[in-house]
Design an enzyme around this catalytic site. Structure first.
Site, mmCIF file in Angstrom:
data_model
loop_
_atom_site.group_PDB
_atom_site.id
_atom_site.type_symbol
_atom_site.label_atom_id
_atom_site.label_comp_id
_atom_site.label_asym_id
_atom_site.label_seq_id
_atom_site.Cartn_x
_atom_site.Cartn_y
_atom_site.Cartn_z
ATOM 1 N N LYS A 241 -3.458 -22.517 0.258
ATOM 2 C CA LYS A 241 -3.409 -21.242 -0.477
ATOM 3 C C LYS A 241 -3.084 -21.460 -1.957
ATOM 4 O O LYS A 241 -3.708 -20.876 -2.820
ATOM 5 C CB LYS A 241 -2.354 -20.288 0.121
ATOM 6 C CG LYS A 241 -2.571 -19.903 1.563
ATOM 7 C CD LYS A 241 -1.607 -18.807 1.992
ATOM 8 C CE LYS A 241 -0.145 -19.206 1.974
ATOM 9 N NZ LYS A 241 0.212 -20.286 2.919
ATOM 10 N N ARG B 126 3.456 -11.174 4.248
ATOM 11 C CA ARG B 126 3.588 -12.119 5.351
ATOM 12 C C ARG B 126 4.001 -11.435 6.645
ATOM 13 O O ARG B 126 4.170 -12.116 7.658
ATOM 14 C CB ARG B 126 4.667 -13.129 4.982
ATOM 15 C CG ARG B 126 4.146 -14.538 4.729
ATOM 16 C CD ARG B 126 5.334 -15.357 4.359
ATOM 17 N NE ARG B 126 5.197 -16.753 4.428
ATOM 18 C CZ ARG B 126 5.044 -17.558 3.364
ATOM 19 N NH1 ARG B 126 4.893 -17.068 2.176
ATOM 20 N NH2 ARG B 126 5.035 -18.854 3.530
ATOM 21 N N ARG C 127 2.831 -33.740 1.077
ATOM 22 C CA ARG C 127 2.615 -32.957 -0.146
ATOM 23 C C ARG C 127 3.667 -33.295 -1.204
ATOM 24 O O ARG C 127 4.853 -33.370 -0.918
ATOM 25 C CB ARG C 127 2.698 -31.465 0.208
ATOM 26 C CG ARG C 127 2.646 -30.543 -0.988
ATOM 27 C CD ARG C 127 2.217 -29.156 -0.629
ATOM 28 N NE ARG C 127 3.192 -28.413 0.166
ATOM 29 C CZ ARG C 127 2.949 -27.195 0.652
ATOM 30 N NH1 ARG C 127 1.790 -26.596 0.451
ATOM 31 N NH2 ARG C 127 3.863 -26.578 1.360
ATOM 32 N N ARG D 269 9.134 -30.631 -1.703
ATOM 33 C CA ARG D 269 9.920 -29.452 -1.345
ATOM 34 C C ARG D 269 10.834 -29.790 -0.174
ATOM 35 O O ARG D 269 10.434 -30.495 0.740
ATOM 36 C CB ARG D 269 8.980 -28.306 -0.945
ATOM 37 C CG ARG D 269 8.479 -27.508 -2.110
ATOM 38 C CD ARG D 269 7.367 -26.576 -1.711
ATOM 39 N NE ARG D 269 7.657 -25.745 -0.556
ATOM 40 C CZ ARG D 269 6.870 -24.762 -0.132
ATOM 41 N NH1 ARG D 269 5.756 -24.477 -0.784
ATOM 42 N NH2 ARG D 269 7.181 -24.055 0.923
ATOM 43 N N ARG E 62 8.366 -22.939 10.282
ATOM 44 C CA ARG E 62 7.515 -22.132 9.388
ATOM 45 C C ARG E 62 6.218 -21.766 10.102
ATOM 46 O O ARG E 62 5.722 -20.639 9.972
ATOM 47 C CB ARG E 62 7.226 -22.901 8.089
ATOM 48 C CG ARG E 62 8.463 -23.023 7.201
ATOM 49 C CD ARG E 62 8.326 -24.156 6.187
ATOM 50 N NE ARG E 62 7.302 -23.921 5.198
ATOM 51 C CZ ARG E 62 6.769 -24.891 4.433
ATOM 52 N NH1 ARG E 62 7.170 -26.154 4.580
ATOM 53 N NH2 ARG E 62 5.859 -24.595 3.549
HETATM 54 P P1 AMP Z 1 5.843 -20.675 0.572
HETATM 55 O O1 AMP Z 1 6.074 -21.338 -0.749
HETATM 56 O O2 AMP Z 1 4.842 -19.561 0.499
HETATM 57 O O3 AMP Z 1 5.528 -21.676 1.659
HETATM 58 O O4 AMP Z 1 7.223 -19.981 0.970
HETATM 59 C C1 AMP Z 1 8.409 -20.747 1.162
HETATM 60 C C2 AMP Z 1 9.431 -19.934 1.928
HETATM 61 O O5 AMP Z 1 9.783 -18.762 1.169
HETATM 62 C C3 AMP Z 1 8.967 -19.398 3.275
HETATM 63 O O6 AMP Z 1 9.108 -20.362 4.318
HETATM 64 C C4 AMP Z 1 9.910 -18.205 3.454
HETATM 65 O O7 AMP Z 1 11.201 -18.636 3.823
HETATM 66 C C5 AMP Z 1 10.001 -17.655 2.034
HETATM 67 N N1 AMP Z 1 8.956 -16.642 1.769
HETATM 68 C C6 AMP Z 1 7.934 -16.749 0.886
HETATM 69 N N2 AMP Z 1 7.182 -15.632 0.882
HETATM 70 C C7 AMP Z 1 7.742 -14.787 1.789
HETATM 71 C C8 AMP Z 1 7.415 -13.488 2.257
HETATM 72 N N3 AMP Z 1 6.343 -12.816 1.797
HETATM 73 N N4 AMP Z 1 8.217 -12.928 3.197
HETATM 74 C C9 AMP Z 1 9.299 -13.584 3.667
HETATM 75 N N5 AMP Z 1 9.654 -14.820 3.286
HETATM 76 C C10 AMP Z 1 8.894 -15.434 2.348
#
Ligand code: AMP
Length: 219
Positions: free
Chosen positions: A13, A88, A127, A162, A173
C-alpha cells in the site's frame, strides 16, 4: 481526487501510495506514519497509541477517527488525498463516508491489494524504511535491497526496521486485518468503488507495477 488504499500489512500500500502521490500530485496520508511520528515525538497521542501498535492491535476507532478527520481538514488536502491505512474497520469506513458527505466530497476509488499470507510475513520481516521523513523509501532486503547496507539509495539517510515488522507482531496484525479490515472490501465493492490487484512474486507483480497500471487511468 480521493483514493483509498486497502490491503493487509505488507501488500505494498505504501509503495503504491507514494508513487501515485508523486505522479498525480496528491498528498498521501498514512495513519500508521501519523501514529509513529507521535510516538517518536513523545506526544500525548503517541503515549495513547504505542501499546496498541507494539502488539499489532488496532488503535480504537474513536481516537483514530478524531486524528484522521483533523488531518483531513488541513488545507493541503483540500484538492485530494490518498489514504493509506485508513479506514481499517467498518465504523471508520462509515464515518469517513459521512465526513466526506458533509464536506460535499466523495471517494473516487478504493484500491485493494491482495498477497498470500506467507509472502506477507516474509516481506515485512525483510522490510527496511528510510528514516528521513521526507523520503521514507521502502526497501526489501531480498527483493529490492539498497546498494549499500543500511543506507537509503535515494537520500543517503539511515534505513530502519519498524518495531512491529517482526513475525510475532505481524501475525497479530494479520489477524486484525482479516477480522476487522477485510470485511470493508465489500463495503466499497457494493458502492462500485473497488478495484483489486494481486501483488505477488508468484505472478511477478509488485506494488510499482500496480501503480504504473493505475497512473494512466487516473490521470
Ligand atoms: P501501518 O503503518 O498502516 O501498518 O499501521 C501501523 C499500526 O498503526 C497498525 O498495526 C495499528 O496499530 C495502527 N493503525 C494504523 N492505522 C490504523 C487505523 N486506521 N485504525 C486503527 N489502528 C491503526
Amino acid at each position: 481526487m480521493i483514493l483509498i488504499m486497502l490491503g493487509a500489512p505488507g501488500t505494498g500500500k505504501g509503495t503504491v501510495a507514494s508513487i501515485l502521490s508523486k505522479e498525480l500530485n496528491i498528498p498521501a496520508v498514512s495513519s500508521g506514519d501519523i501514529f509513529r511520528k507521535a510516538i517518536q515525538d513523545k506526544t500525548e497521542l503517541g503515549q495513547e497509541v504505542s501499546s496498541y501498535i507494539e502488539r499489532g492491535a488496532l488503535v480504537p476507532d474513536e481516537l483514530t477517527i478524531k486524528v484522521i478527520e483533523a488531518r483531513l481538514n488541513e488545507p493541503d488536502l483540500a484538492n485530494g488525498v490518498i489514504l493509506d491505512g485508513f479506514p481499517r474497520t467498518a465504523a471508520q469506513a462509515e464515518e469517513l463516508d459521512s465526513f466526506l458527505n458533509k464536506n460535499n466530497k466523495k471517494i473516487d476509488l478504493a484500491i485493494n491489494l491482495e498477497t498470500p499470507r506467507e509472502e506477507l510475513i516474509e516481506r515485512v520481516v525483510n522490510r527496511r524504511i528510510c528514516s528521513n521523513s521526507e523520503c521514507k523509501t521502502i526497501f526489501n532486503l531480498k527483493l529490492t535491497p539498497p546498494k549499500q547496507d543500511g543506507v537509503c539509495d535515494k537520500c543517503g539517510s539511515k534505513l530502519i526496521q519498524r518495531k512491529d515488522d517482526n513475525e510475532e507482531v505481524m501475525n497479530n496484525r494479520l489477524d486484525s486485518y482479516f477480522k476487522e479490515t477485510a470485511p470493508i472490501v465489500d463495503f466499497y465493492k457494493e458502492k462500485g468503488k473497488l478495484t483489486t490487484f494481486e501483488v505477488s512474486e508468484r505472478i511477478g507483480v509488485m506494488g510499482k507495477d500496480v501503480a504504473e497500471s493505475l497512473i494512466e487511468k487516473l490521470k
